[in-house]
Scaffold this active site. Structure first.
Site, short mmCIF file in Angstrom:
data_model
loop_
_atom_site.label_atom_id
_atom_site.label_comp_id
_atom_site.label_asym_id
_atom_site.label_seq_id
_atom_site.Cartn_x
_atom_site.Cartn_y
_atom_site.Cartn_z
N GLY A 22 0.84 -1.20 0.00
CA GLY A 22 0.00 0.00 0.00
C GLY A 22 0.87 1.25 0.00
N GLY A 24 1.79 3.27 -2.39
CA GLY A 24 1.61 4.29 -3.42
C GLY A 24 0.78 5.47 -2.97
N THR A 25 0.09 5.33 -1.85
CA THR A 25 -0.85 6.39 -1.41
C THR A 25 -0.78 6.59 0.11
OG1 THR A 25 -2.67 4.85 -0.96
CG2 THR A 25 -2.53 5.71 -3.22
N LEU A 27 -0.79 6.96 4.00
CA LEU A 27 0.22 6.84 5.06
C LEU A 27 1.41 6.01 4.60
CD1 LEU A 27 -2.16 6.31 8.14
CD2 LEU A 27 -1.15 8.43 7.28
N TYR A 155 -8.94 0.18 17.33
CA TYR A 155 -10.08 -0.73 17.51
C TYR A 155 -9.68 -2.18 17.30
CZ TYR A 155 -11.07 0.01 12.41
OH TYR A 155 -11.02 0.10 11.05
N PRO A 196 -2.45 3.75 14.68
CA PRO A 196 -2.76 5.18 14.53
C PRO A 196 -4.22 5.47 14.85
CG PRO A 196 -1.92 4.20 12.46
CD PRO A 196 -2.32 3.08 13.37
N GLY A 197 -4.46 6.66 15.37
CA GLY A 197 -5.82 7.21 15.41
C GLY A 197 -6.06 7.89 14.07
N PRO A 198 -6.97 8.89 14.02
CA PRO A 198 -7.28 9.51 12.73
C PRO A 198 -6.15 10.35 12.14
CG PRO A 198 -8.51 10.55 14.51
CD PRO A 198 -7.81 9.39 15.12
#
Ligand code: HXC
Ligand code: NAP
Length: 290
Positions: A22, A24-25, A27, A155, A196-198
């Site tokens: 993942g 490429g975008t 985080l 979560y 991570p959170g948001p």
């Protein structure tokens, strides 16, 4: 602002070849970019080769180094094994795997089709386990040490409604991280996670806060420090955890959420809503001297 600055010293990841799923975008891209800045070479992999190629070009222009884009759907073991082979052919050995690829969306669970539920489980849990097993077996066979860093979220241990397949899968990834941290330490393989959170990204925001949900459920309002995360803050922790500075950190999950999940958990934390005047009145009514 210091939190938007890189924290590790120059060259901290020199000589490391790092695979980012993942990458490429979002985080994955931000973490990869910082690894590159610290001297690492990268393989970035996901399904969309055009996105990966564009990101690779952009990153190399900005930071130098090598970024190899390789298309791979982590749900397909044949593609994962072929990607691993191609990554090694391009860079020699791979020293670090960052399992960051994910799929997610919000929905009442009873509305999900079997395929919808399985799609998220397959990307997050099966995808991570397939990449981990492919890399881990190879490292063990070739007696090479290695480092895994897995991106989960808070979560993974609290659970959460409306993202149930993601919560179940992230919990599985966290259990795998902790299990392999012990089992594979004897081979020189460390496993850690970040929760991570948001953190605003196009991928997460468009799927988790579609339409005007962002206005109705501003994620910053749930965070005690009053804001969402900045990508560099996450990249700093990630760089530390994949570097040799963290050689004694194994089986850890580092939360970076401004206190968000604990705010939801503490019985009386919502008493923040009580204004000072009301505390004054309560104090007065129990006879305390002002
Ligand atoms: C209900 C949905 C749905 C939705 C898709 N489906 N979107 N069901 N609500 N919003 C169903 C489809 O109808 C289909 O089931 C099944 O899911 C598979 O859908 P496809 O579109 O065929 O899947 P695919 O093309 O493989 O795409 C996977 C995806 C997509 C997960 C659905 O969103 C994706 O590519 N995501 C990748 C990036 C991503 O999700 N990033 C966010 C990560 S954020 P049927 O039965 O119709 O066949 C994150 C943050 C966590 O994880 C923590 C935040 C604090
Ligand atoms: P994102 O940009 O959508 O990242 C998800 C990446 O996964 C994309 O690059 C996507 O690329 C790739 N991917 C999806 N399905 C794949 C598959 N089957 N095979 C290979 N790659 C696949 O979202 P993000 O916010 O940066 O998320 C990155 C990570 O952070 C995820 O693990 C997410 O759960 C976690 N996280 C994010 C937040 C947040 O607030 N943003 C919070 C907690 C945790 P392709 O579409 O090209 O395949």
């Amino acid at each position: 602002m210091i939190r938007a600055e890189g924290m590790l010293k120059e060259g901290a990841l020199k000589g490391k070849n790092i695979l980012v799923t993942g990458g490429g975008t979002g985080l994955g891209k931000s973490m990869g970019e910082y690894f590159l800045e610290l001297g690492a070479n990268l393989v970035i992999t996901s399904r969309k080769i055009d996105v990966l190629q564009e990101t690779a070009k952009e990153m190399m222009a900005a930071k130098g180094g090598k970024v190899i884009p390789i298309a791979c759907d982590v749900r397909d073991i044949d593609q994962v094994e072929a990607m691993w082979k191609e990554a090694k052919a391009a860079l020699g050995e791979i020293h670090v795997v960052l399992n960051n690829a994910a799929g997610n969306f919000i929905s009442p669970t009873e509305r999900l089709s079997t395929n919808a539920f399985n799609t998220v489980l397959d990307i997050v849990l099966k995808g991570t386990s397939q990449v981990t097993l492919t890399a881990g077996k190879d490292w063990i066979n070739s007696k090479q040490p290695g480092t895994f860093l897995n991106i989960v979220t808070t979560y993974a241990w609290t659970g959460s409604g409306y993202v149930v397949p993601s919560a179940a899968a992230k919990a599985g990834v966290l259990a795998m991280t902790r299990s392999l941290a012990v089992e594979w330490a004897k081979y020189g393989i460390r496993s850690n996670a970040i929760a991570p959170g948001p953190f605003p990204t196009e991928g997460a925001w468009s799927r988790l806060l579609p339409g005007d949900l962002l206005k109705k459920f501003d994620p910053a309002k749930k965070v005690p420090v009053g804001r969402v995360g900045e990508h560099q803050e996450l990249a700093n922790i990630a760089a530390y955890l994949v570097s040799d500075y963290s050689s004694y950190v194994n089986g850890e999950v580092v939360t970076i959420d401004g206190g968000e999940w604990l705010k939801g958990a503490g019985e009386f934390n919502n008493l923040d809503a009580i204004p000072q005047e009301m505390w004054d009145m309560m104090e007065a009514s129990r006879g305390k001297k002002q």
